[in-house]
Design an enzyme around this catalytic site. Sequence first.
Site, short mmCIF file in Angstrom:
data_model
loop_
_atom_site.label_atom_id
_atom_site.label_comp_id
_atom_site.label_asym_id
_atom_site.label_seq_id
_atom_site.Cartn_x
_atom_site.Cartn_y
_atom_site.Cartn_z
N CYS A 118 41.60 46.34 35.38
CA CYS A 118 40.20 46.47 34.92
C CYS A 118 40.10 46.67 33.41
O CYS A 118 39.03 46.48 32.82
CB CYS A 118 39.51 47.61 35.65
N HIS A 252 32.97 49.08 31.09
CA HIS A 252 33.48 48.51 32.34
C HIS A 252 32.53 48.95 33.46
O HIS A 252 32.08 50.10 33.50
CB HIS A 252 34.88 49.04 32.60
N ASN A 282 32.11 45.66 40.77
CA ASN A 282 33.23 45.79 39.83
C ASN A 282 34.02 44.47 39.81
O ASN A 282 34.70 44.15 40.78
CB ASN A 282 34.12 46.96 40.27
#
Length: 329
Positions: A118, A252, A282
């Site tokens: 990520c 993020h 996500n």
Amino acid sequence: MGNPISLPSILMVGVGGCLPARLVSNDELAKTVDTSDEWIQQRTGIKQRYLVEDERTSDLAVGAARQALKHAGLSADDIDIIVLATTTPNDTFPSTASVVQKDLGAFNAFAFDIQAVCAGFVYALGVAESLLKTGQGKRALVIGAESFSKLLDWDDRTTCVLFGDGAGAVILEAGAPVDDWGVLSSVLHTDGRYRDILYVDGGPSETGTVGHVRMKGPDVFKHAVEKLSSALDEALTKADKTPDEIDWLVPHQANLRIINGMQKKLGLDPQKVVRTVSEHANTSAASIPLALNTAVRDGRIQSGHVLAFEAIGGGLSWGASIVRFGRPS
Ligand code: UT7
């Protein structure tokens, strides 16, 4: 200092995004997974996600790259470097970046993938900035692209509701040194001791399988808030900026509670935060450039704005960067 005057400024001159066609709401997921729209929204802020069907990671990346090139007014020939952050490459090798190079026809570019899960986009940005600063090329295409759904265990409700697929891209351009423009700072960190709280239980060397995501969510949550805020402090100091100079936090997009926690810690106006987690879920390395693309397209982010990026993921790996967006007029 933000940018020593003797080095080129690394400007961010184009942005693009691409999502797969299939939209899946929480209610649709709840038909096959033991969960509910209420639980997912309350704990994460997620309302829906886009999931690949026939699209490959490279297809999403190419879609985002084409849009970024158009936005920058450039063609594929103008690109010297392609850096693609992904945890879900088309194949184990060659790199997905090399597939993107071929599909775009960007044959002047060398191309490679980066794996920082990520945190992949902030890593790719930092690496591309360094390559451009040291004269390895004039323009870099930096992509975050994921088919993260391919790593999900659809019987594990603690992870499968959290992720989505997509890609985002930016174009970086080395320009004449202009004080306080372009990528002003980049901060990257890893701590491999936390491997067991977020990992995939497969891989070519260990199991010979692709594997599935395993996560101790509450443990990752605690690290996220602490490590993201210290990385952002570090990036601000390195850029010679204070939190009140941030025009947009583009974080993020893992969990609305983490994003709002960061906003409060920084003392930022809630209106100065780009939130796309409710629409995209996500998307790992794609989440920051997809969020950036959303806010550039809808006119919130404009040339000259100071942006703060931050992300954390498996590794643990995390980082932050400060960028004055666009070209000086
Ligand atoms: O991008 C990489 C970085 N990743 C992150 O930053 C993720 C960080 N972590 C998180 O975002 C949160 O920890 C989660 C969203 C993953 C989980 O939220 P939480 O508030 O920490 O929930 P929890 O894991 O403590 O679970 C609470 C309850 C549990 O039930 P009991 O034990 O209290 O009875 C879970 O079994 O919620 C249950 N639960 C669910 N219920 C319905 C877990 N997943 C689900 C689900 N639907 N999908």
